[in-house]
Structure formats: structure tokens, C-alpha cells
Design an enzyme around this catalytic site. Structure first.
Site, PDB file in Angstrom:
ATOM      1  N   GLY A   1       9.012  -2.313  -0.550  1.00 40.72           N
ATOM      2  CA  GLY A   1       9.474  -2.703  -1.883  1.00 40.72           C
ATOM      3  C   GLY A   1       9.818  -1.548  -2.802  1.00 40.72           C
ATOM      4  O   GLY A   1      10.173  -1.757  -3.948  1.00 40.72           O
TER       5      GLY A   1
ATOM      6  N   HIS B   1       4.572  -8.866  -2.309  1.00 41.65           N
ATOM      7  CA  HIS B   1       4.457  -7.456  -2.699  1.00 41.65           C
ATOM      8  C   HIS B   1       3.006  -7.098  -3.025  1.00 41.65           C
ATOM      9  O   HIS B   1       2.465  -6.112  -2.529  1.00 41.65           O
ATOM     10  CB  HIS B   1       5.351  -7.207  -3.915  1.00 41.65           C
TER      11      HIS B   1
ATOM     12  N   ARG C   1      20.325  -1.367   3.506  1.00 38.97           N
ATOM     13  CA  ARG C   1      18.899  -1.213   3.188  1.00 38.97           C
ATOM     14  C   ARG C   1      18.446   0.222   3.368  1.00 38.97           C
ATOM     15  O   ARG C   1      18.971   0.931   4.210  1.00 38.97           O
ATOM     16  CB  ARG C   1      18.035  -2.037   4.151  1.00 38.97           C
TER      17      ARG C   1
ATOM     18  N   TYR D   1     -19.678  23.619  10.508  1.00 35.67           N
ATOM     19  CA  TYR D   1     -19.872  22.294   9.917  1.00 35.67           C
ATOM     20  C   TYR D   1     -19.066  22.127   8.636  1.00 35.67           C
ATOM     21  O   TYR D   1     -18.618  23.118   8.040  1.00 35.67           O
ATOM     22  CB  TYR D   1     -21.361  22.024   9.632  1.00 35.67           C
TER      23      TYR D   1
ATOM     24  N   ARG E   1       7.927  -2.858  12.606  1.00 38.93           N
ATOM     25  CA  ARG E   1       7.285  -1.581  12.269  1.00 38.93           C
ATOM     26  C   ARG E   1       5.793  -1.768  12.492  1.00 38.93           C
ATOM     27  O   ARG E   1       5.307  -2.898  12.540  1.00 38.93           O
ATOM     28  CB  ARG E   1       7.563  -1.198  10.814  1.00 38.93           C
TER      29      ARG E   1
ATOM     30  N   LYS F   1      12.831   2.177   9.830  1.00 44.54           N
ATOM     31  CA  LYS F   1      13.555   0.922  10.078  1.00 44.54           C
ATOM     32  C   LYS F   1      14.685   1.157  11.073  1.00 44.54           C
ATOM     33  O   LYS F   1      14.841   0.408  12.047  1.00 44.54           O
ATOM     34  CB  LYS F   1      14.106   0.370   8.761  1.00 44.54           C
TER      35      LYS F   1
ATOM     36  N   CYS G   1     -18.695  23.601   1.740  1.00 45.81           N
ATOM     37  CA  CYS G   1     -19.383  22.592   0.935  1.00 45.81           C
ATOM     38  C   CYS G   1     -18.632  22.251  -0.353  1.00 45.81           C
ATOM     39  O   CYS G   1     -19.121  21.492  -1.170  1.00 45.81           O
ATOM     40  CB  CYS G   1     -20.805  23.019   0.630  1.00 45.81           C
TER      41      CYS G   1
ATOM     42  N   SER H   1     -21.499  29.574   3.328  1.00 45.53           N
ATOM     43  CA  SER H   1     -20.942  28.250   3.073  1.00 45.53           C
ATOM     44  C   SER H   1     -19.797  28.446   2.078  1.00 45.53           C
ATOM     45  O   SER H   1     -20.008  29.016   0.997  1.00 45.53           O
ATOM     46  CB  SER H   1     -22.020  27.336   2.499  1.00 45.53           C
TER      47      SER H   1
ATOM     48  N   MET I   1      12.166   0.907  -2.450  1.00 51.31           N
ATOM     49  CA  MET I   1      13.564   1.318  -2.580  1.00 51.31           C
ATOM     50  C   MET I   1      14.486   0.107  -2.487  1.00 51.31           C
ATOM     51  O   MET I   1      14.048  -1.019  -2.390  1.00 51.31           O
ATOM     52  CB  MET I   1      13.880   2.378  -1.555  1.00 51.31           C
TER      53      MET I   1
HETATM   54  C1  PEP Z   1     -17.953  25.155  -4.859  1.00 48.05           C
HETATM   55  O1  PEP Z   1     -17.702  25.955  -5.746  1.00 48.05           O
HETATM   56  O2  PEP Z   1     -17.146  24.810  -3.978  1.00 48.05           O
HETATM   57  C2  PEP Z   1     -19.275  24.530  -4.780  1.00 48.05           C
HETATM   58  C3  PEP Z   1     -19.582  23.720  -3.791  1.00 48.05           C
HETATM   59  O3  PEP Z   1     -20.098  24.738  -5.830  1.00 48.05           O
HETATM   60  P1  PEP Z   1     -19.963  23.971  -7.229  1.00 48.05           P
HETATM   61  O4  PEP Z   1     -18.952  22.912  -7.070  1.00 48.05           O
HETATM   62  O5  PEP Z   1     -21.312  23.469  -7.537  1.00 48.05           O
HETATM   63  O6  PEP Z   1     -19.527  25.084  -8.130  1.00 48.05           O
END
Ligand code: PEP
Ligand code: MG
Length: 896
Positions: free
Chosen positions: A114, A477, A105, A873, A361, A35, A853, A786, A116
Site C-alpha cells: 500500500g 491495509h 504497478r 559474548y 510473494r 513483484k 554491553c 566489555s 506506492m
Molecule cells: C556504554 O557506554 O555502552 C555502557 C554500556 O555504559 P552506559 O550506557 O551505562 O554508559
């Protein structure tokens, strides 16, 4: 510009603005808060900003460091700031003849609507009120300002029970037989001031502070104090705002929108915050103060004629009621959009025909609007394509990916309100935030129904699927917060008669009780009884355009974690470039299969296991074949079985009976075997590749299913699948070596039987610290890694995935971890293990494929880390694939 005020200490905390002064030099928001920075910015481009000063966020940190006290030097700086306001306005603070009044303010770096505190009309007392009455020529206005000030000060600064003040106001009206606040006369208000002062003394034990400087310092302390209020803490936690940022305090000359019919106050957006449409959008009230608009007490009027006509409203728009000011305001909107190169959310006041800008803002907006505005602004040439990609919050895309109401589905519409935040939601009606939170925690979808929401409701709004209010406009709000959170919201349903006490509402002759199901459509404002069918979202249009721009700059590939055909198809539609994790044990959760899995687990010997595996083989084979076909031409990583035993062992008698019936083994014997298999730490137990090492026939069956399916699909479709066989929970090179040999043997056998070969890879998850450390050796065997960051986080931190929720909240609150490390990667610790494994793996095998993963693969901050580490990836659950695509593009842009 005027020179900086001289202070007698090294650090400066006060920055002035307005009246040709801009100490902040167009605004450092980290220092001045959002602000303060923008008030300074507006002043610097010559817009009409009431003069004021900002006490920087650095003071907030110091205030807390010093146990809630101010350094003496601040007094001098604040006095300089006040002198600036006095010089520009020609009024003096505390002057009985012509008093200067100020607002105080909060203003953090990121706006926290809203959350603070704010105090208005500060500087009024028994003497100055007379001066205000004389100068304005309006006795009633002066006494109304005074009573508002006491009420606000008592609530915000003195933290007294505001209900008592509201009751006193109601009684004052009832005594006179009046219904509206505006009908109270100057004398009524004067009497009310006396009552209010009595209430303060009664509750606080001291008289209301009449010294204007005491008032000011009290308010400054309260604003800094509000940074640690419960609601601010909840908001920060939900929005990942660090507690260390602090808030700034803005002290500014008051201007009055309640000085008659040429005065007004309003809020506006330079584009529609719900749809993103390029049209001024806002609300205003004649003869009112700002909080009247936001609090949703009076129903505001539309800004533009077009909006009024579209809504079929009668009250004149600002374009009609104050045409000259409207034209000037529209010019300011355009100037601000060009200056800040973003859609602006603006507060303004008109005092007797003169326009004043109180705030600007970047406006909060729905995901739909964010997309449209980013794409439009790039097409208008206001921002670049890359900026458009950088502008959209990846997490917000989630709002767009979920189903909307099926336009053809029958619906029983019981009311209509304002379409305050789009999206459709069905759920059981609840009437308070705590119940919403409790029920949501138990897995119940709820719609929070309130007369109007207040910042205290924020946890319930977050827990609810949707929000429905009886009062409040599009900028109330409820509307602002719901849009920010991506919760569907219908507000201002005037016909709703809510009785929170009886836990019901009535509308159009119908009664809806707590627990009844309603559906709300935040895009149309409709409220329906029961659940309404939904349809899949539209992925073309602005979404498609922005994603295409994102894909142009993205380096990281995005795969998905999926094992059902439905999830695989959804992920492909969302742009997944392969499967990064197919958890085969999840394919056995199916009621029809789990018995065979239990039979396998409970078998006493290899023969028993092989009998169960024989039942599972054809099922696995056909599952894999379907996935290979859906993912034609893309890599598919299939992980061999990793069942934490506690998730699969039977518990109930009925479950034991089913296994007994399938195997002919007595229930007692099965129970004894289950007891033998019981583990104290199943997450560290007989799971992952340990299962394949001890019972090789399990992985052999799975490898056979994978290769048979792959060869069948290659033969049938002419397109060879690209299987990547992944071994879980490897700690040592030797484990992987043994299992890879088994996989290769099985592949060779299947290829020989089928008379056809195909390419495949064998790799491993890196999800144990030892594996990360020994990645150089493991890469001699595995063609890809992975990172299983769920287990890697669990094992690196020594925190159980299944038990962490009980204490991690406290850890995050105390800043021990900045965020829940199971949600957003602990970059410092677990991240270092990943970096080290990537380096060591690449040193052995330069072309090793690297991915992630764990759940972190769909978290934007963690994706930025993956980009910086040079992974190939990320893999995310299907609905997070678009989020990951955009986050990966933003990370690539940052790295540019
Ligand atoms: C992990 O451990 O990150 C994974 C992808 O395997 P899981 O969650 O199946 O143990
Ligand atoms: Mg794991």
C-alpha cells in the site's frame, strides 16, 4: 523462450513475462523488484500469468539521477514490451474495436504494502470504452471501468483531490436514491465519466489525457515518483529499506474479476498468517476488482468452507461458489509453496471462469506464525533446520515475549471484530495518526481508532500500542501493516460508530471518548473497556524448538544487562548465560536510596562521603547477594559506579530538603555545593573511573560489598559466584592499574576477614577511543574487555547520547549514517575501533575475554558484527536476550 528484444543502448531496462516468455529467467528481485521477479517466476513454471513487462529498479535510480526524466532508449524498450502483450493477448493498445488495457504497478525489492502507486484499467478513453463494451457485451462494465480509471488516474498520477471524485459518486447515487455503487446503470456511469472529466479539467487546468500512450507514460512516471512519497519514506525508515534500492514498474494486461458472476478476485495465503496453521486462508469477492478486497469497502467472503463455517458466515465460500476454480487454485498454492519454499501471499483474478495469477510473494506474518511455519516446514522436510533458524526475524520475537491477556481476568467486552494481528494492548483512545504520534512521544499508551486505515496513517500506527478499525477484512491495509509491525490489531468491527470529528465512538449503547482506556485482543478480536490484566508468555512449544535449534549453531554467548532481581530472573528465563553489565548506579535510583547517594555526592569531604557510604554498603551487599544467587553458576559482571552527575544531583527544593534532613546540613549549603558540582558536559565530566580515582572510598565500598556478598553466598549455597568487577570509562592503563590495586586490596581484606577466598576477575569497559587505541597496554592489567558502545559511539562520533535525537533523523534520511548509530553499530567507524582494540588486547593477552554491553548487544545487525569480530559474548537487556540468541545463531550460520 523467446530471445531478448534488441535495444539500441547498452543497459537494458525492460523485461517481459507471460505467454511462454520469461526474460528475467525466474527473477532477480534486486533488478525486477519482488513483484516483477515473482510474476516472471510464475510464468517460468507455467502458471497462468497475464502477459506484461517490468521496467527494472535500475531505471528508478536513473530516473532520479536525471531529475525525473527517462532516457530516449526507454521508449523503444517499452514499445517492445507493449508489442509482446499485444501479441499474446491478440489485442492492441488504443484499439477502438478491441482495446488492450493494462495495469501499472510499483514493485520494490521488498514488498511495501500500500505504500506506492497503482493504476488499473489504463488504456481507456472515449473511443476504447465503446470497444470494451462491445467485446465484453457489457456496457455497464465498460463505463464502470472507465470511471474507475479516471478516478484512480486523477488521484495517483495527477494528484488531484480525490474527495471531490468520491463526492461526485455519492451525489450520483443520491440523485437516483441508490445506496450501492453496483446499482448505478451504464447511463449513470457515462454521466459520471463526464462529471469526472470536468473535475479533472477544473482542478488540473487541462483536459483528461485521452491519448493512451500519454496515459501510460504518466503512470510510469507516477509510480517511480511514488518511491519518494512521504508515506514510502516513513515505511522505508521503519523497515530499514535503503532509499537507493528504488522500485520497478510492472505493466501488465488487465484481467477482469468484475465481468459477472463467474468472475471474481481475491487474495490468499498458503498458510494462516496470524497463527501459522497449515490451512489455505483467504478472501474473495465475486464480480469485483482487486482493490475492492484490499480497500475493505465490501466485506469479502471466505475462501474455504471450513473457514466460513468457523466464522459462522453466511455468504458462500469460494470452495462452494466456484468449486472447479477453487480446486485449480489450491493446486497452484501447493506448487507455489514448493517452488518458493515459503508461505505465499497471493493475488488472483477469475475472469469468466478462467484463473489468472496476479502476484505471489512471501507472505507477511506474525512472529507466532513465523515460528510455527519455520518449525513446521523444517519438520515437513521442505526446508532444513538451519533454514528455519535463518527465516525468523529476530526482532519480531519481541511480539511473543510480552504478556497476553489473563484469561481469568474480568473483562467488559463491548465489541468484537476480526482478530487481525495478535497480541493484547491497552491504551487511551485516539482518533487520528498525528495525535497518536504526539501522545506516544509524551509516553502515553494509545490505541488508534479509525474507520479504516490508509497508508497516510502509518506513523500513527507505529506509535500506537494497538489499532482498532471499523471496516476492513483480514487482508485490509490495517491488518497487513499491523501484522508487519507487530502491533495488535482488531479490524472490521462493524458495530463501531466512529465520529472522528467529535472524537468519540459509540458501540452497543456505550460511548467511548478520546482519552478513555480500552483494551484490544488481536488474537480473539475482542474490544474491552478499561485495562485488562495480563499473564506471562508461553516460552515452550515452537518458540522453544526454534531457540534450541538456534542454540545448536550459535557460537557467541548471550548475557544480559540487568540489576534488579526481577530483570535477572526474566533474563534467565529467556536463556541469559550470565550478566554482562550490572549498572550499580541504577541500584540507587530507588527513592529510599537516592538520598544517601546525594548525601555522598554533595559531601564536602571524605568523612562526609564515608558516612553516606556506610549507609549504602549493606544495601549493596544484599542486592549483590540476591543477584549472585539468581545467577548461580554463571558469570556476573558488576560495574563500579558510573553516575553522570546530572542524573543524580538534586534539582527540586523537596529533594534538597530530604538530603538536609538526612545529613543535618543546611539547604543553602547543599545548594551551594550542588552549584559547585554543576558540569557543562556531564557526559564528559566527573564520572566513571574518574570518580574512583578522586574518591577511592566509593569504589572501595562497592568492592567490599561485592566480595562480602560473594563469600556469603558461596558459604550459604555451596556454589561460588563468579564475580567480574568492571571499571568504567577507562582511558589509560594507569587508571585501571590504580583501581585494580584498590579492588585487589579490598578483596584480600575481605577474604582475610571471612577466612575464605574465591576467584574473580578485574576488567574494564572499552568505551573511549583512547582506550581502544591503547588496548594492548590496558590488557596488561585487565582480564576482560566489555565494549561500552553507547559511550564509544558518543565519543568516537562526538555526538552527545542525550542530544542526538534532534538531528540524527535528518542524518539517517540523508544517508550520512545508514541507521541511527546509537541503535545499530556504526560498523565502519566505531566497528573499526572495536576490531583494533580486540586485536591489540588479544596480542597482549591471548585469552582475554571480550564482550559488548552497549545497547547494540541486542541489535541483530550489530550482533552479526560481533560474530565476525570473534567476540566471546554479547549482553542485552532481558527482553532482547532471545532476540540476541537467534541473531547470534543467524550470524554463525552466515559465517559457515
Ligand atoms: C556504554 O557506554 O555502552 C555502557 C554500556 O555504559 P552506559 O550506557 O551505562 O554508559
Ligand atoms: Mg558507558
Amino acid at each position: 523462450m523467446a530471445s531478448l528484444p534488441v535495444t539500441d543502448h547498452d543497459e537494458r531496462y525492460v523485461y517481459r513475462f507471460g505467454g511462454g516468455v520469461s526474460d528475467g529467467g525466474n527473477g532477480d528481485r534486486n533488478l525486477l523488484g519482488g513483484k516483477g521477479a515473482n510474476l516472471d517466476g510464475m510464468a517460468s513454471i507455467g502458471l497462468p500469468v497475464p502477459p506484461g513487462f517490468t521496467i527494472s529498479t535500475a531505471m528508478c535510480a536513473r530516473y532520479y539521477d536525471e531529475g525525473g526524466a527517462f532516457p530516449d532508449s526507454l521508449r523503444g524498450e517499452v514499445a517492445n514490451g507493449l508489442a509482446h502483450i499485444e501479441a499474446v493477448t491478440g489485442k492492441r493498445f488504443g484499439d477502438a474495436a478491441d482495446p488492450l488495457l493494462v495495469s501499472v504497478r510499483s514493485g520494490a525489492r521488498i514488498s511495501m504494502p500500500g505504500m506506492m502507486d497503482t493504476v488499473l484499467n489504463l488504456g481507456l478513453n472515449d473511443d476504447t470504452v465503446a470497444g470494451l463494451a462491445a467485446v465484453s457485451g457489457d456496457d455497464r462494465f465498460a463505463w464502470d471501468s472507465y470511471r474507475r480509471f479516471i478516478q484512480m488516474y486523477a488521484d495517483v498520477v495527477l494528484e488531484l483531490d480525490h474527495g471531490a471524485f468520491e463526492d461526485a459518486l455519492e451525489i450520483a447515487k443520491e440523485d437516483k436514491g441508490l445506496t450501492l455503487d453496483t446499482e448505478l446503470s451504464a447511463d449513470d456511469l457515462r454521466a459520471l465519466v463526464t462529471t469526472y472529466k470536468g473535475l479533472v479539467e477544473e482542478q488540473w487546468g487541462k483536459p483528461f489525457p485521452l491519448d493512451v500512450h500519454d496515459q501510460l507514460w504518466g503512470a510510469i512516471g507516477a509510480v517511480f515518483g511514488s518511491w519518494q512519497s512521504d508515506r514510502a519514506k516513513v515505511y522505508r525508515r521503519l523497515n530499514d529499506i535503503p532509499a537507493g534500492w528504488g522500485t520497478a514498474v510492472n505493466v501488465q494486461a488487465m484481467v477482469f474479476g468484475n465481468m459477472g458472476d463467474t468472475s471474481a478476485t481475491g487474495v490468499a495465503f498458503t498458510r494462516d498468517p496470524s497463527t501459522g496453521e497449515r490451512a489455505y486462508y483467504g478472501e474473495f469477492l465475486i464480480n469485483a476488482q482487486g482493490e475492492d478486497v484490499v480497500a475493505g469497502i465490501r466485506t469479502p467472503q471466505y475462501l474455504t468452507l471450513a473457514a466460513r463455517e468457523k466464522a459462522g458466515a453466511r455468504a458462500a465460500s469460494m470452495e462452494e461458489a466456484l468449486p472447479d476454480t477453487y480446486v485449480e487454485l489450491a493446486r497452484v498454492f501447493d506448487l507455489l509453496e514448493t517452488h518458493y519454499r515459503d508461505m505465499q501471499d497471493i493475488e488472483f483474478t477469475v475472469q469468466q471462469g478462467k484463473l489468472w495469477m496476479l502476484q505471489t510473494r512471501s507472505g507477511k506474518r506474525t512472529a507466532k506464525a513465523a515460528l510455527k511455519i519455520a518449525v513446521d516446514m523444517a519438520n515437513e522436510g521442505l526446508i532444513t533446520q538451519d533454514e528455519a533458524v535463518a527465516r525468523v526475524d529476530p526482532a519480531a520475537l519481541d511480539q511473543l515475549l510480552h504478556p497476553t491477556l489473563d484469561p481469568k481476568a474480568p473483562r467488559d467486552v463491548i465489541a468484537k471484530g476480526l482478530p487481525a494481528s495478535p497480541g493484547a494492548a491497552s491504551g487511551k483512545v485516539v482518533f487520528d495518526a498525528d495525535t497518536a504520534e504526539k501522545q506516544a512521544a509524551a509516553g502515553v499508551a494509545v490505541i488508534l481508532v479509525r474507520v479504516e486505515t490508509s497508508p497516510e496513517d502509518i506513523h500513527g500506527m507505529h506509535a500506537a500500542k494497538g489499532i482498532l478499525t471499523a471496516r476492513g477484512g483480514m487482508t485490509s491495509h490495517a491488518a497487513v501493516v499491523a501484522r508487519g509491525m507487530g502491533r495488535p490489531c482488531v479490524s472490521g468491527v462493524g458495530s463501531l460508530a466512529i465520529s472522528a470529528k467529535d472524537k468519540l465512538f459509540r458501540v452497543a449503547g456505550r460511548e467511548v471518548k478520546e482519552g478513555d482506556i480500552v483494551t484490544i485482543d488481536g488474537a480473539t478480536g475482542e474490544v474491552m473497556l478499561g485495562e485488562v490484566a495480563t499473564v506471562q508468555p508461553e516460552l515452550a512449544g515452537d518458540f522453544g524448538t526454534l531457540m534450541a535449534w538456534a542454540d545448536e549453531v550459535r557460537r557467541l554467548k548471550v548475557r544480559t544487562n540487568a540489576e534488579t532481581p526481577l530483570d535477572c530472573r526474566t533474563a534467565r528465563r529467556f536463556g541469559a548465560e550470565g550478566i554482562g553489565l550490572c549498572r550499580t548506579e541504577h541500584m540507587f535510583f530507588d527513592a529510599a536510596r537516592i538520598t544517601a547517594v546525594r548525601q555522598m555526592i554533595l559531601a564536602e569531604d571524605e568523612a562526609g562521603r564515608r558516612a553516606a557510604l556506610a549507609k549504602l554498603l549493606p544495601e549493596q551487599r544484599s542486592d549483590f547477594a540476591e543477584i549472585f544467587e539468581i545467577m548461580a553458576g554463571l558469570p556476573v559482571t558488576i560495574r563500579l559506579l558510573d553516575p553522570p552527575l546530572h542524573e543524580f544531583l538534586p534539582h527540586e527544593d523537596a529533594e534538597f530538603n530530604e538530603v538536609a534532613a538526612a545529613t543535618g546540613v543546611a539547604v543553602d549549603q547543599l545548594k551551594r555545593r550542588a552549584a559547585e558540582l554543576h558540569e557543562f558536559n556531564p557526559m564528559l565530566g566527573h564520572r566513571g573511573c574518574r570518580l574512583g580515582i578522586t574518591y577511592p572510598e566509593i569504589y572501595e565500598m562497592q568492592a567490599r560489598a561485592i566480595f562480602e556478598a560473594a563469600v556469603d553466598v558461596a558459604t550459604r549455597t555451596g556454589e561460588a559466584p563468579i564475580p567480574e568487577v568492571m571499571v568504567p570509562l577507562v582511558a589509560t592503563r594507569r587508571e585501571l592499574e590504580i583501581i585494580k590495586a584498590l579492588i585487589d586490596r579490598t578483596a584480600a581484606a575481605v577474604f582475610a576477614e571471612k577466612g575464605r577466598t574465591l576467584d574473580y576477575l578485574v576488567g574494564t569497559m572499552i568505551e573511549l577511543p583512547r582506550a581502544a587505541l591503547k588496548a594492548g597496554e590496558i590488557a596488561e592489567v585487565g582480564a576482560f574487555f566489555s565494549f561500552g558502545t553507547n559511550d564509544l559511539t558518543q565519543t568516537a562520533l562526538g555526538v552527545s547520547r542525550d542530544d542526538a535525537a534532534r538531528f540524527l533523523g535528518t542524518y539517517v534520511e540523508q544517508g550520512i549514517y545508514p541507521k541511527d548509530p546509537f541503535v545499530s553499530l556504526d560498523v565502519e567507524g566505531v566497528g573499526e575501533l572495536i576490531q583494533l582494540a580486540a586485536e591489540r588486547g588479544r596480542a597482549t593477552r591471548p585469552d582475554i575475554k571480550l564482550g559488548i554491553c552497549g545497547e547494540h548487544g541486542g541489535d541483530p545487525a550489530s550482533i552479526a558484527f560481533c560474530e565476525a569480530t570473534g567476540l566471546d559474548y554479547v549482553s542485552a537487556s532481558p527482553y532482547r536476550v532471545p532476540i540476541a540468541r537467534l541473531a547470534a545463531a543467524q550470524a554463525a550460520l552466515k559465517a559457515k
